[in-house]
Design a protein around this motif. Structure first.
Motif, PDB file in Angstrom:
ATOM      1  N   GLY A  84      34.604  40.388  40.192  1.00 38.51           N
ATOM      2  CA  GLY A  84      33.257  40.119  40.668  1.00 38.51           C
ATOM      3  C   GLY A  84      32.327  39.595  39.586  1.00 38.51           C
ATOM      4  N   THR A  85      32.769  39.636  38.323  1.00 38.64           N
ATOM      5  CA  THR A  85      31.920  39.120  37.238  1.00 38.64           C
ATOM      6  C   THR A  85      32.286  37.686  36.868  1.00 38.64           C
ATOM      7  OG1 THR A  85      33.412  39.930  35.491  1.00 38.64           O
ATOM      8  CG2 THR A  85      31.724  41.462  36.307  1.00 38.64           C
ATOM      9  N   ILE A  86      33.359  37.146  37.468  1.00 37.40           N
ATOM     10  CA  ILE A  86      33.812  35.789  37.140  1.00 37.40           C
ATOM     11  C   ILE A  86      33.746  34.916  38.383  1.00 37.40           C
ATOM     12  CG2 ILE A  86      35.755  34.410  36.299  1.00 37.40           C
ATOM     13  CD1 ILE A  86      36.693  36.847  34.755  1.00 37.40           C
ATOM     14  N   ASP A  87      33.093  33.763  38.261  1.00 42.50           N
ATOM     15  CA  ASP A  87      33.015  32.823  39.381  1.00 42.50           C
ATOM     16  C   ASP A  87      33.230  31.397  38.880  1.00 42.50           C
ATOM     17  OD1 ASP A  87      30.650  32.048  38.139  1.00 42.50           O
ATOM     18  OD2 ASP A  87      29.398  33.275  39.468  1.00 42.50           O
ATOM     19  N   GLU A  88      32.959  30.414  39.761  1.00 46.15           N
ATOM     20  CA  GLU A  88      33.237  29.008  39.439  1.00 46.15           C
ATOM     21  C   GLU A  88      32.448  28.524  38.226  1.00 46.15           C
ATOM     22  OE1 GLU A  88      32.516  30.237  42.340  1.00 46.15           O
ATOM     23  OE2 GLU A  88      34.043  29.627  43.799  1.00 46.15           O
ATOM     24  N   SER A  89      31.290  29.104  37.973  1.00 48.73           N
ATOM     25  CA  SER A  89      30.451  28.630  36.867  1.00 48.73           C
ATOM     26  C   SER A  89      31.069  28.903  35.503  1.00 48.73           C
ATOM     27  CB  SER A  89      29.066  29.291  36.949  1.00 48.73           C
ATOM     28  OG  SER A  89      29.166  30.696  36.747  1.00 48.73           O
ATOM     29  N   HIS A  90      32.072  29.781  35.458  1.00 52.17           N
ATOM     30  CA  HIS A  90      32.719  30.110  34.190  1.00 52.17           C
ATOM     31  C   HIS A  90      33.834  29.116  33.826  1.00 52.17           C
ATOM     32  CE1 HIS A  90      30.892  34.035  35.264  1.00 52.17           C
ATOM     33  NE2 HIS A  90      30.736  34.129  33.958  1.00 52.17           N
ATOM     34  N   PHE A  91      34.071  28.118  34.713  1.00 52.65           N
ATOM     35  CA  PHE A  91      35.130  27.133  34.483  1.00 52.65           C
ATOM     36  C   PHE A  91      34.545  25.728  34.466  1.00 52.65           C
ATOM     37  CE2 PHE A  91      37.122  30.809  36.350  1.00 52.65           C
ATOM     38  CZ  PHE A  91      38.317  30.949  35.655  1.00 52.65           C
ATOM     39  N   SER A  92      35.235  24.849  33.772  1.00 54.30           N
ATOM     40  CA  SER A  92      34.859  23.437  33.773  1.00 54.30           C
ATOM     41  C   SER A  92      36.143  22.611  33.713  1.00 54.30           C
ATOM     42  CB  SER A  92      33.973  23.117  32.574  1.00 54.30           C
ATOM     43  OG  SER A  92      33.702  21.727  32.508  1.00 54.30           O
ATOM     44  N   ALA A  93      36.323  21.737  34.701  1.00 54.89           N
ATOM     45  CA  ALA A  93      37.488  20.856  34.768  1.00 54.89           C
ATOM     46  C   ALA A  93      37.010  19.416  34.621  1.00 54.89           C
ATOM     47  CB  ALA A  93      38.223  21.051  36.083  1.00 54.89           C
ATOM     48  N   VAL A  94      37.596  18.670  33.696  1.00 57.14           N
ATOM     49  CA  VAL A  94      37.119  17.319  33.405  1.00 57.14           C
ATOM     50  C   VAL A  94      38.274  16.328  33.429  1.00 57.14           C
ATOM     51  CG1 VAL A  94      35.183  18.161  32.022  1.00 57.14           C
ATOM     52  CG2 VAL A  94      37.370  17.647  30.921  1.00 57.14           C
ATOM     53  N   ILE A  95      37.883  15.055  33.617  1.00 55.86           N
ATOM     54  CA  ILE A  95      38.833  13.936  33.568  1.00 55.86           C
ATOM     55  C   ILE A  95      38.242  12.846  32.693  1.00 55.86           C
ATOM     56  CG2 ILE A  95      39.914  12.077  34.876  1.00 55.86           C
ATOM     57  CD1 ILE A  95      40.139  13.919  37.244  1.00 55.86           C
TER      58      ILE A  95
END
Length: 340
Positions: free
Chosen positions: A286-297
């Protein structure tokens, strides 16, 4: 077979001893002679021990009051030989004892010296210390002579440092459990001392290997430190706590961020997001969501003449307190368009 041979030899020796004792019992004159021989030998030995003798004895030497920045070399073992006069009882007591006190010298009272080879230390003329040495000898000993006449004590530069403790561990867990954070060490650093040339090269002190398998709960254990030779540590052991808890698996959808294109072009990827999968401890659920990740190309390869058919996805940011992180797809197809 070897045991049988040994047992037969033992029985043979036992039989000889019994026969000798049987003969001894029968010959009373021999028994009386042996008793008087033992008694007379004992009286002779006691009488001999009452006489005065001159002997040379080797004494260990203990050095005290060293400067704070100096230390004795690890392989230095100071000893002096003293020629003494004493009755046999006193000399015998010394030679049979392994717990005699060493002779003590104060380094602060000795004179500094640098040898021709560049070795630094202190020295004293032992003859000038005669009264002091005599006062430390066993009671009943008269000091006659001391050797060597000059006692040289080499001194090495002493170094001190505070260094971190590094845990060496091989840890395994039961199914549905994982390590819930860093291993906690108490104390996490130690003070070491020793020859400066060695201490200055030490960046950390490592523990002996911890081998714990099948963990399903937090474990606290004492772990010995691996102290390098000629180095002393403020502590010999540390306490290591391995936090363990159940985990859950989470899947998140992360949108792709594209860079490397000029403003005149735009690109669409298929798909436009990736799926990340990871394990996290229950306490962090519950403390980790999408904002903690970044996917780039990086889309710049499409500007080349040999443009690729697919572009590679790179996970640019992810939390550090998760495990078994994976994502898909790794490559995406794309459509390149010119802006109006």
């Amino acid at each position: 077979m070897g045991r049988d041979v040994i047992y037969k030899q033992y029985q043979k020796v036992q039989g000889i001893v019994r026969l000798w004792f049987d003969q001894l019992k029968q010959d009373k004159n021999l028994v009386v002679f042996l008793i008087f021989l033992v008694i007379s030998t004992g009286f002779w030995f006691l009488n001999a021990l009452r006489k005065e003798y001159t002997a040379t004895l080797s004494y260990p030497v203990k050095f005290v009051d060293l400067p704070e920045n100096k230390m004795l070399p690890e392989d230095f073992r100071g000893r002096i030989e003293v020629k003494v006069k004493a009755v046999g009882f006193v000399i015998l007591r010394y030679q049979l004892s392994n717990a005699f006190l060493p002779l003590t010298f104060s380094v602060s009272e000795m004179q500094s010296l640098k040898t021709a080879s560049g070795e630094e230390g202190v020295f004293t003329i032992t003859s000038t210390e005669k009264n002091k040495i005599a006062g430390q000898l066993s009671q009943g000993m008269e000091l006659i002579d001391i050797s060597p006449d000059t006692l040289f004590v080499p001194l090495a530069e002493k170094g001190n440092a505070r260094v971190p403790v590094k845990i060496l561990a091989d840890i395994g867990f039961q199914k549905q459990y994982l390590q819930a954070g860093e291993i906690m060490v108490q104390p996490d650093s130690v003070t070491i001392s020793g020859p400066k040339s060695i201490v200055d090269t030490i960046r950390f002190i490592q523990t002996r290997k911890i081998d714990l398998q099948g963990l399903s709960d937090t474990v606290t254990t004492n772990v010995p430190l691996v102290i390098p030779p000629r180095v002393k540590s403020s502590v010999k052991k540390v306490t290591a706590t391995i936090p363990v808890e159940p985990f859950t698996e989470i899947n998140l959808k992360i949108p792709l961020r594209i860079y490397g294109l000029p403003d005149s072009l735009r690109i669409k990827t298929f798909p436009s997001s990736i799926q990340v999968s990871f394990r996290v401890g229950i306490s962090k659920y519950g403390t980790i969501d999408e904002s903690h990740f970044s996917a780039v190309i990086d889309a710049s390869p499409v500007l080349r003449s040999d443009r690729p058919e697919r572009l590679k996805v790179r996970l640019d940011k992810a939390p550090i307190n998760i495990e078994s992180l994976s994502f898909s797809p790794i490559f995406v197809e794309y459509l390149l368009e010119k802006k109006n």
